[in-house]
Enzyme design. Structure first.
Site, short mmCIF file in Angstrom:
data_model
loop_
_atom_site.label_atom_id
_atom_site.label_comp_id
_atom_site.label_asym_id
_atom_site.label_seq_id
_atom_site.Cartn_x
_atom_site.Cartn_y
_atom_site.Cartn_z
N PRO A 2 5.39 1.80 53.71
CA PRO A 2 5.65 3.20 54.11
C PRO A 2 6.52 3.90 53.07
CG PRO A 2 6.23 1.66 55.87
CD PRO A 2 5.99 0.85 54.64
N GLU A 3 6.04 4.99 52.56
CA GLU A 3 6.80 5.78 51.60
C GLU A 3 7.26 7.06 52.29
OE1 GLU A 3 6.56 5.64 47.70
OE2 GLU A 3 4.84 4.33 47.46
#
Ligand SMILES: [Zn+2]
Length: 268
Positions: A2-3
């Site tokens: 997850p960015e």
């Protein structure tokens, strides 16, 4: 992994259901996350959630007396589940918030959950740079930060002490958008290039948030939906394929263990 856009998307999907609700239950099935979960996390019980926001790649729950901070690590997520549904073996923390049952699920356990009374002295936030979507992050800021740095511009924009949440995908895409080669030394960027790069980073991140984030792993939104994260990468993982703006082919190089993707003729 997850960015920033995934975390922003998750925040946006959780906030309407959880803001204004009271946390009435918190159970730790497994404390062994990246850092052991402190049992003072239980202090969230009885507190109302005033607001949920994102700082870097952290979700911050502003409660009545303190803050709950969640980092998703490599594979973490928050999932709403029907109360009758069986617990998954990777569900490590369970909350009841209003009428919702929420689980922190994390197969690889690189994420973390914290509870603090004071956010300004929270150790993980102490060295964080500015938010890329804030007004503080602009060409002037980038010019100032690049002047004395001999490292590559890509390493500079991925340094969370300078600007937070610009991961490898977004750094590659932003540098392509700005026409700057990833390996270029920070100090060699012109004022104009710094200005353009700041704009490109904001543009690319906003585009990804609008598309619902992007991911290579099993990112799920809070309702467990998968697969709607479609974001067209122009260079990332497109090595050997044609550049979308010229006749050239996308190149891949590896610096300090990270892959970079770029076009030799469009980026200098
Ligand atoms: Zn090109």
């Amino acid at each position: 992994l997850p960015e920033l856009p995934e975390v922003e998307t998750l925040k946006n999907s959780l906030a309407p259901s959880l803001e204004g609700q009271v946390i009435t239950y918190c159970y730790l099935y497994n404390k062994r996350l990246r850092w052991p979960v402190d049992s003072k996390l239980k202090r969230v019980v009885g507190q109302k959630i005033h607001d949920i926001h994102r700082r870097a790649k952290y979700l911050v729950f502003t409660l009545e007396k303190g803050f709950m901070i969640i980092h998703l690590g490599m594979s973490g997520t928050l999932i709403f589940k029907n109360r009758n549904l069986a617990k998954d073996k990777h569900d490590h923390v369970q909350f009841t918030i209003g009428k919702h049952t929420l689980y922190y699920n994390d197969p690889r356990r690189f994420g973390s959950i914290h509870y603090v009374e004071n956010l300004s002295t929270f150790w993980l936030f102490e060295k964080l740079g500015c938010e890329p979507l804030s007004d503080i992050f602009n060409g002037k800021y980038l010019l100032e930060k690049t002047r004395k740095r001999q490292t590559s511009i890509k390493q500079i924009i991925m340094n969370s002490n300078i600007v937070t949440g610009v991961g490898n995908i977004y750094a590659s895409e932003s540098l392509y958008d700005a026409g700057i080669r990833p390996s270029k030394k920070g100090s060699r960027l012109t004022k104009m290039q710094c200005h353009q790069l700041a704009l490109s980073i904001k543009k690319i991140l906003k585009k990804a948030i609008k598309a619902g984030g992007t991911t290579l792993l099993n990112f799920k939104d809070s309702k467990g939906k998968m697969g709607y994260f479609i974001f067209e990468h122009k260079v990332y993982r497109r090595e050997g394929l044609s550049c979308l703006s010229c006749e050239g082919k996308i190149k891949k190089s590896i610096t300090s263990g990270r892959s970079s993707f770029y076009c030799l003729s469009c980026q200098s």
